[in-house]
Motif scaffolding. Structure first.
Motif, PDB file in Angstrom:
ATOM      1  N   UNK A 144       0.839  -1.200   0.000  1.00 51.36           N
ATOM      2  CA  UNK A 144       0.000   0.000   0.000  1.00 51.36           C
ATOM      3  C   UNK A 144       0.875   1.252   0.000  1.00 51.36           C
ATOM      4  N   UNK A 145       1.923   1.240   0.823  1.00 50.96           N
ATOM      5  CA  UNK A 145       2.852   2.379   0.867  1.00 50.96           C
ATOM      6  C   UNK A 145       3.429   2.681  -0.503  1.00 50.96           C
ATOM      7  N   UNK A 146       3.826   1.642  -1.225  1.00 49.53           N
ATOM      8  CA  UNK A 146       4.461   1.840  -2.536  1.00 49.53           C
ATOM      9  C   UNK A 146       3.499   2.511  -3.512  1.00 49.53           C
ATOM     10  N   UNK A 147       2.218   2.159  -3.442  1.00 43.52           N
ATOM     11  CA  UNK A 147       1.216   2.774  -4.323  1.00 43.52           C
ATOM     12  C   UNK A 147       1.015   4.237  -3.936  1.00 43.52           C
ATOM     13  N   UNK A 148       0.944   4.507  -2.644  1.00 43.60           N
ATOM     14  CA  UNK A 148       0.750   5.878  -2.177  1.00 43.60           C
ATOM     15  C   UNK A 148       1.928   6.767  -2.575  1.00 43.60           C
ATOM     16  N   UNK A 149       3.153   6.270  -2.370  1.00 40.02           N
ATOM     17  CA  UNK A 149       4.346   7.066  -2.720  1.00 40.02           C
ATOM     18  C   UNK A 149       4.414   7.325  -4.221  1.00 40.02           C
ATOM     19  N   UNK A 157      -1.647  12.044  -6.218  1.00 42.16           N
ATOM     20  CA  UNK A 157      -2.039  12.255  -4.833  1.00 42.16           C
ATOM     21  C   UNK A 157      -1.357  13.505  -4.284  1.00 42.16           C
ATOM     22  N   UNK A 158      -1.848  14.002  -3.192  1.00 45.50           N
ATOM     23  CA  UNK A 158      -1.300  15.212  -2.580  1.00 45.50           C
ATOM     24  C   UNK A 158       0.186  15.005  -2.247  1.00 45.50           C
ATOM     25  N   UNK A 159       1.052  15.959  -2.637  1.00 44.23           N
ATOM     26  CA  UNK A 159       2.492  15.776  -2.398  1.00 44.23           C
ATOM     27  C   UNK A 159       2.864  15.774  -0.918  1.00 44.23           C
ATOM     28  N   UNK A 160       2.030  16.414  -0.090  1.00 39.66           N
ATOM     29  CA  UNK A 160       2.310  16.476   1.347  1.00 39.66           C
ATOM     30  C   UNK A 160       1.486  15.454   2.128  1.00 39.66           C
ATOM     31  N   UNK A 161       0.989  14.447   1.420  1.00 37.74           N
ATOM     32  CA  UNK A 161       0.162  13.422   2.040  1.00 37.74           C
ATOM     33  C   UNK A 161       0.919  12.687   3.140  1.00 37.74           C
ATOM     34  N   UNK A 162       0.283  12.511   4.273  1.00 38.19           N
ATOM     35  CA  UNK A 162       0.848  11.674   5.334  1.00 38.19           C
ATOM     36  C   UNK A 162       0.552  10.225   4.949  1.00 38.19           C
ATOM     37  N   UNK A 163       1.493   9.608   4.235  1.00 34.89           N
ATOM     38  CA  UNK A 163       1.206   8.305   3.649  1.00 34.89           C
ATOM     39  C   UNK A 163       1.040   7.211   4.705  1.00 34.89           C
ATOM     40  N   UNK A 164       1.695   7.366   5.847  1.00 35.88           N
ATOM     41  CA  UNK A 164       1.540   6.368   6.900  1.00 35.88           C
ATOM     42  C   UNK A 164       0.126   6.395   7.467  1.00 35.88           C
ATOM     43  N   UNK A 165      -0.403   7.594   7.654  1.00 33.40           N
ATOM     44  CA  UNK A 165      -1.776   7.731   8.126  1.00 33.40           C
ATOM     45  C   UNK A 165      -2.757   7.265   7.051  1.00 33.40           C
ATOM     46  N   UNK A 166      -2.447   7.616   5.792  1.00 35.33           N
ATOM     47  CA  UNK A 166      -3.308   7.202   4.681  1.00 35.33           C
ATOM     48  C   UNK A 166      -3.340   5.685   4.557  1.00 35.33           C
ATOM     49  N   UNK A 203     -11.022  10.279  -2.769  1.00 33.79           N
ATOM     50  CA  UNK A 203     -11.413  11.664  -2.467  1.00 33.79           C
ATOM     51  C   UNK A 203     -10.503  12.284  -1.418  1.00 33.79           C
ATOM     52  N   UNK A 204      -9.970  11.468  -0.536  1.00 32.78           N
ATOM     53  CA  UNK A 204      -9.064  11.984   0.493  1.00 32.78           C
ATOM     54  C   UNK A 204      -7.613  12.032   0.080  1.00 32.78           C
ATOM     55  N   UNK A 205      -7.283  11.347  -1.027  1.00 32.66           N
ATOM     56  CA  UNK A 205      -5.890  11.276  -1.466  1.00 32.66           C
ATOM     57  C   UNK A 205      -5.554  12.215  -2.613  1.00 32.66           C
ATOM     58  N   UNK A 206      -6.519  12.418  -3.491  1.00 30.54           N
ATOM     59  CA  UNK A 206      -6.234  13.057  -4.782  1.00 30.54           C
ATOM     60  C   UNK A 206      -5.934  14.540  -4.651  1.00 30.54           C
ATOM     61  N   UNK A 207      -5.107  14.996  -5.592  1.00 31.48           N
ATOM     62  CA  UNK A 207      -4.808  16.417  -5.725  1.00 31.48           C
ATOM     63  C   UNK A 207      -6.077  17.155  -6.136  1.00 31.48           C
ATOM     64  N   UNK A 208      -6.308  18.334  -5.574  1.00 28.07           N
ATOM     65  CA  UNK A 208      -7.431  19.154  -6.027  1.00 28.07           C
ATOM     66  C   UNK A 208      -7.142  19.638  -7.444  1.00 28.07           C
TER      67      UNK A 208
END
Length: 212
Positions: A144-149, A157-166, A203-208
């Motif tokens: 999951x981490x690899x996909x988020x990164x 996804x948002x560049x400042x995303x807290x991927x561990x929380x996500x 919706x919580x991950x994507x860039x606006x």
């Protein structure tokens, strides 16, 4: 061997895991634990389901706890391999996440006994056992981490995303959806929820979108 594997391929342990009776016992344990519950799943019942003598179990496993952890290792290893195979070659992180959700739901909906074991019987009160179970989960969480990164790096996804929380949010959501399905006696198609779950998470991950 993939980057997310957590089963050692060295020594006597690997030799045991490669023998047909090892998988035979693992598959039998899934059925017995699902039907009787972990605490009532005696080794003798697992042996009978596997079609082996009671003593044969101890050639492969130390005790019932070892069977449960080994079961989870084996099934989670297969789980990660199947998901990796599904997303191999896909360039889009959002699509990879969608496929991960669909495959997760598909695998457990196709094996009701395994779903009961993963969602109910692995939730043990014994702290040491819980820690071992959490250790096995690291391979899936790393995927999951690899996909988020990847999504953060390519702008999906948002560049400042807290991927561990996500990652916790994603796993927790899938876990709760499947547990609810199990608790409702699997009366509906789990796979039918995959698109809605993906859209809500996305919706919580994507860039606006930038205004033109």
């Amino acid at each position: 061997m993939n980057d997310y594997s957590f089963i050692s391929l060295k020594g006597e342990g690997y030799m045991k895991k490669n023998k047909p009776k090892y998988k035979q016992i693992i598959d039998a344990a899934v059925v017995v634990i699902a039907e009787y519950g972990y605490h009532q799943a005696q080794v003798s019942k697992i042996a009978k389901q596997a079609g082996v003598a009671d003593g044969t179990i101890y050639l492969y496993f130390k005790n019932k706890e070892d069977i449960l952890i080994s079961l989870f290792q084996e099934k989670m290893g297969e789980f990660v391999d199947k998901i990796e195979g599904e997303i191999k070659g896909v360039q889009n992180a959002s699509e990879k996440l969608s496929l991960l959700i669909k495959k997760h739901f598909e695998i457990l909906s196709s094996d009701p006994h395994l779903a009961i074991v993963t969602q109910l019987e692995l939730r043990q009160s014994n702290k040491e056992l819980r820690l071992k179970i959490n250790e096995v989960l690291k391979g899936y969480l790393a995927l999951i981490d690899s996909i988020l990164k990847e999504g953060m790096n390519n702008g999906e996804f948002k560049p400042n995303l807290n991927y561990k929380l996500a990652r916790q949010m994603i796993f927790g959501t899938l876990d709760e959806v499947i547990t609810t399905w199990v608790m409702n006696d699997q009366k509906y198609r789990l796979q039918d929820l995959s698109n809605d779950v993906h859209n809500l998470i996305l919706a919580g991950l994507a860039q606006a979108e930038k205004e033109s």
